[in-house]
Each structure stands twice: as C-alpha cells, then as structure tokens.
Design a protein around this motif. Structure first.
Motif, PDB file in Angstrom:
ATOM      1  N   VAL A 254       0.821  -1.214   0.000  1.00 33.00           N
ATOM      2  CA  VAL A 254       0.000   0.000   0.000  1.00 33.00           C
ATOM      3  C   VAL A 254       0.853   1.262   0.000  1.00 33.00           C
ATOM      4  CG1 VAL A 254      -1.928  -1.188   1.108  1.00 33.00           C
ATOM      5  CG2 VAL A 254      -0.229  -0.017   2.531  1.00 33.00           C
ATOM      6  N   ALA A 255       2.124   1.136   0.368  1.00 34.34           N
ATOM      7  CA  ALA A 255       3.019   2.297   0.315  1.00 34.34           C
ATOM      8  C   ALA A 255       3.351   2.683  -1.124  1.00 34.34           C
ATOM      9  CB  ALA A 255       4.299   2.006   1.094  1.00 34.34           C
ATOM     10  N   THR A 260      -2.771  -0.671  -7.457  1.00 33.50           N
ATOM     11  CA  THR A 260      -4.168  -0.232  -7.329  1.00 33.50           C
ATOM     12  C   THR A 260      -5.141  -1.371  -7.056  1.00 33.50           C
ATOM     13  OG1 THR A 260      -4.584  -0.439  -9.718  1.00 33.50           O
ATOM     14  CG2 THR A 260      -3.726   1.687  -8.904  1.00 33.50           C
ATOM     15  N   ALA A 261      -4.678  -2.627  -7.024  1.00 33.81           N
ATOM     16  CA  ALA A 261      -5.602  -3.746  -6.807  1.00 33.81           C
ATOM     17  C   ALA A 261      -4.894  -4.860  -6.054  1.00 33.81           C
ATOM     18  CB  ALA A 261      -6.152  -4.271  -8.134  1.00 33.81           C
ATOM     19  N   ASP A 287      -8.593   4.764  -4.730  1.00 34.07           N
ATOM     20  CA  ASP A 287      -7.325   4.532  -5.430  1.00 34.07           C
ATOM     21  C   ASP A 287      -6.732   3.152  -5.132  1.00 34.07           C
ATOM     22  OD1 ASP A 287      -6.044   4.742  -2.923  1.00 34.07           O
ATOM     23  OD2 ASP A 287      -5.639   6.864  -3.204  1.00 34.07           O
ATOM     24  N   LEU A 288      -7.490   2.309  -4.430  1.00 38.96           N
ATOM     25  CA  LEU A 288      -7.032   0.940  -4.177  1.00 38.96           C
ATOM     26  C   LEU A 288      -8.240   0.031  -4.011  1.00 38.96           C
ATOM     27  CD1 LEU A 288      -4.698  -1.086  -3.506  1.00 38.96           C
ATOM     28  CD2 LEU A 288      -5.076  -0.496  -1.085  1.00 38.96           C
ATOM     29  N   SER A 289      -8.313  -1.007  -4.826  1.00 37.38           N
ATOM     30  CA  SER A 289      -9.379  -2.000  -4.713  1.00 37.38           C
ATOM     31  C   SER A 289      -8.857  -3.221  -3.975  1.00 37.38           C
ATOM     32  CB  SER A 289      -9.888  -2.422  -6.093  1.00 37.38           C
ATOM     33  OG  SER A 289     -10.651  -1.397  -6.695  1.00 37.38           O
ATOM     34  N   VAL A 290      -9.718  -3.785  -3.106  1.00 39.26           N
ATOM     35  CA  VAL A 290      -9.345  -4.961  -2.314  1.00 39.26           C
ATOM     36  C   VAL A 290     -10.466  -5.989  -2.402  1.00 39.26           C
ATOM     37  CG1 VAL A 290      -8.729  -5.835  -0.023  1.00 39.26           C
ATOM     38  CG2 VAL A 290      -8.035  -3.508  -0.710  1.00 39.26           C
ATOM     39  N   ILE A 291     -10.083  -7.235  -2.689  1.00 37.88           N
ATOM     40  CA  ILE A 291     -11.030  -8.344  -2.718  1.00 37.88           C
ATOM     41  C   ILE A 291     -10.519  -9.453  -1.800  1.00 37.88           C
ATOM     42  CG2 ILE A 291     -12.055 -10.196  -4.128  1.00 37.88           C
ATOM     43  CD1 ILE A 291     -12.196  -8.332  -6.447  1.00 37.88           C
ATOM     44  N   PRO A 351     -13.443   0.967 -10.003  1.00 37.43           N
ATOM     45  CA  PRO A 351     -12.594   1.245 -11.162  1.00 37.43           C
ATOM     46  C   PRO A 351     -11.202   1.728 -10.764  1.00 37.43           C
ATOM     47  CG  PRO A 351     -14.780   2.217 -11.427  1.00 37.43           C
ATOM     48  CD  PRO A 351     -14.669   1.758 -10.001  1.00 37.43           C
ATOM     49  N   ALA A 352     -10.240   1.440 -11.618  1.00 38.32           N
ATOM     50  CA  ALA A 352      -8.883   1.924 -11.379  1.00 38.32           C
ATOM     51  C   ALA A 352      -8.867   3.446 -11.411  1.00 38.32           C
ATOM     52  CB  ALA A 352      -7.942   1.374 -12.441  1.00 38.32           C
ATOM     53  N   PRO A 353      -8.043   4.064 -10.568  1.00 36.93           N
ATOM     54  CA  PRO A 353      -7.966   5.536 -10.586  1.00 36.93           C
ATOM     55  C   PRO A 353      -7.447   6.047 -11.912  1.00 36.93           C
ATOM     56  CG  PRO A 353      -6.191   4.597  -9.259  1.00 36.93           C
ATOM     57  CD  PRO A 353      -7.097   3.459  -9.602  1.00 36.93           C
ATOM     58  N   VAL A 354      -7.943   7.187 -12.320  1.00 39.09           N
ATOM     59  CA  VAL A 354      -7.543   7.778 -13.598  1.00 39.09           C
ATOM     60  C   VAL A 354      -6.243   8.537 -13.422  1.00 39.09           C
ATOM     61  CG1 VAL A 354      -8.197   9.378 -15.424  1.00 39.09           C
ATOM     62  CG2 VAL A 354      -9.938   7.994 -14.294  1.00 39.09           C
TER      63      VAL A 354
END
Length: 354
Positions: A254-255, A260-261, A287-291, A351-354
């Motif tokens: 995360v640093a 982003t995922a 700005d970060l997706s977590v599953i 969605p991924a950050p633009v």
C-alpha cells in the motif's frame, strides 16, 4: 475399538422388574426373552425382525424406561454411529464452517462428532493418527494445510475416510479415497479478471498457506488469469490466516501508489490490508481495490464493505459427511451438492484511478 468375538459379561443378574430402569440392552433382551442382537436391530431400525417381536422389544424398552445410547448400540454389534474430524484448525472461517456443515449433517443422521486438532509438528505415523479416532474408524480429514494432508495420507486405506481438501492440481486427483473440494482456481481467476475489467493494470496477491509445498490453487488461478490477459504477474507475498498477517504483508504494497488492486487469500487477510491502506492514506476503493476470499459474515459490515468470493464451506462439510455415511451404510441417501463459488460485489472494489 471394534472387533468380533464373544463378550463375557460375567454372572447374569436378575432381570429388573417392570418399571425399574434398565441400564443395558442385555437387560432389555432378558426381560423380552430375545437375544441382545435382536434388541440392537430394533434400536437401529434394521429389517429381519418379525413385527410381533419388534413390538415386544419396543414395549419392553418403554416399560423399563431404557434410553438407548450409541455406545451401547455399537457394543451390541450395531453400526458405528460416530465420526472423528481431524483438522489443523477450528478458528479460521473455512475450517469452522466446514465443521459446522459436518456436525449438522451428522447430527441429522444420528451420528456423534468428535474433533481432534492436528498440531503442525505432532507425530503423524499411521498408528499416531489412527489413535486419534475416538470411536470406530470413520473419519473426515480437513486437509487445507500440510498437517491435514499428512494425516489423510497416514490413515490406513481400509478405514472409511473422506478428505476435505484444497482443489487438487490438474492430474493430481487421488483415487485412493473420496475427497471433496471447492474450485479455488476458477474462483481466484474470476476475481482477478473482474479487477482487470475495472481497468487495473495488474493485481497483487497476498497468499494464505497452501496444503502443499507447491503454489496453492488460489494463487495459480490469480497467476493464470494475469498471464492469459497478458498483464504483468507481480511476485506474490506470503501472509498467514489472520488480519495481523495481512496487515504486516500489505504495508509494503500500500506504500506503493502504483499498486491499485490487491486480492487477499481470505477475508481476515483482507481485513489487515484495509487497515494498512488506511494508515497509508489510501482510499478504498478510490485509489485501491481490495477483494477477499470466503465471504465471512463480518465482511458485509466492514467500512468499506468487503468484496469477497463466497465459498460454500458448510455445504462442502455436509457433502463430506454424506459421502462418509454412504461408505458406512449403502442405504444412506446420496450426498448433497454444494454451491459454486460466487463473487460478491461490495464497496471495497471499484474502477482503477484515472
């Protein structure tokens, strides 16, 4: 212990009077004037007992206030009505849910369930493992980790045993004894493809321990989905089973703002990722997706609510017992099926950050 032969019960006491509680099927047999084997057949609902004899035995049981117990049924030659579950853990969600499914199905069938926890470094010779079986030889082994795999391999082949295992690699399905599993490979691949469809360049993976020394099927599904899409395949990071392990492993990820995922090996690990992301000032899912994996009950109530792969561990446990029941009793009903993995979309992925 099971076996055959004569049982010497010593001198035969006088039968109890009608209305006096009987303490064994032998007393019921003496009062009814039948063999203890006949009483056992009646108690266990077996055929080949005349209707009049069955009615006499049932009436005698009622008159004596006798409560049959499973141990007495087994000593009298009845079927084994107990199963031992060997497992390396009872706390992680997948283990606990599989145990719940086994216990539910066993109880409905009139079986008792004993649990023996496999210590990672405990001796696991054939004799050591066989001694863990509380009654009879029937067992279900939850083999999501190496300790469970070793125990499953150590149990004598003639024992009625079913394995609850990690999805075997292609061509590695064992025909030595029945096994059940969830398709972790396809589930991980589906979660990875979903993140790619949201525009993320790649997906990082935090791995839970595998049941083998090789790459787990969840890790393989993630890897293959990225490779098939022509995306970079990052080095996977080893976590454990707990939120703390996920937190410690995720801090370096995360640093890096280019990441982003993240796909976590289970929901507890994902919980640690969410904490690490918060401390690093990362917005989930901005700005970060977590599953995560498993869809544990708390996952829907996190903030943000966790997107997760729902796995039917309870159904898997019920199916494992159903197969074992069939090994013990050919007249048992067929084992139930279990649900396919399902990706449950919630707030932690976007969605991924633009």
């Amino acid at each position: 212990m099971t076996g055959s032969g004569n049982i010497n019960t010593g001198a035969s006491p006088s039968p109890p009077d009608r209305g006096q509680a009987a303490t064994s099927i032998w007393e019921v047999a003496r009062v009814a004037g039948v063999s203890h084997q006949t009483v056992s057949r009646v108690i266990n609902g077996k055929p080949h007992v005349k209707a009049a004899t069955r009615a006499l035995v049932l009436q005698t049981i009622e008159d004596l206030g006798f409560t049959p117990n499973r141990a007495a049924q087994q000593l009298a030659g009845g079927p084994v009505r107990a199963v031992t579950v060997l497992t390396a853990g009872t706390a992680p969600y997948g283990y606990a849910s599989a145990l719940a499914g086994i216990e539910e199905a066993a109880r409905a069938a009139g079986f008792t369930v004993g649990i023996s926890v496999l210590e990672p470094e405990a001796a696991q010779s054939q004799a050591d493992v066989a001694e863990r079986l509380s009654t009879g030889r029937a067992a279900i082994v939850i083999a999501f980790e190496e300790a469970g795999v070793r125990a499953l391999e150590a149990l004598p082949r003639e024992y009625p045993v079913v394995g609850v295992v990690e999805r075997p690699a292609a061509g590695k399905v064992s025909d030595a004894r029945p096994q059940v599993w969830i398709d972790d490979l396809e589930a991980a691949s589906r979660a990875t493809r979903h993140l790619l469809s949201l525009g993320h360049a790649t997906v990082h993976y935090l791995s839970i321990p595998s049941s083998t020394t090789q790459q787990s099927q969840r890790a393989r599904g993630w890897h293959d989905a990225l490779a098939a899409a022509g995306r970079p395949v990052p080095a996977r990071l080893e976590a454990g089973w707990t939120p703390r392990s996920g937190y410690l492993a995720a801090r370096q990820l995360v640093a890096d703002r280019s990441i982003t995922a993240i796909l976590a090996g289970n929901d507890d690990v994902a919980l640690g990722v969410l904490r690490a992301a918060r401390e690093a000032g990362r917005d989930v899912p901005g700005d970060l997706s977590v599953i995560g994996f498993d869809d544990a009950p708390q996952s829907a109530f996190l903030a943000p609510a966790l997107t997760s792969v729902r796995l039917d561990f309870e159904g898997l446990g019920r199916a494992a017992f159903g197969i074992l029941h069939g090994l013990l009793d050919p007249t048992a009903p067929p084992p139930p099926s279990w649900d396919e993995p399902e990706l449950i979309l919630r707030e932690s992925s976007g969605p991924a950050p633009v």
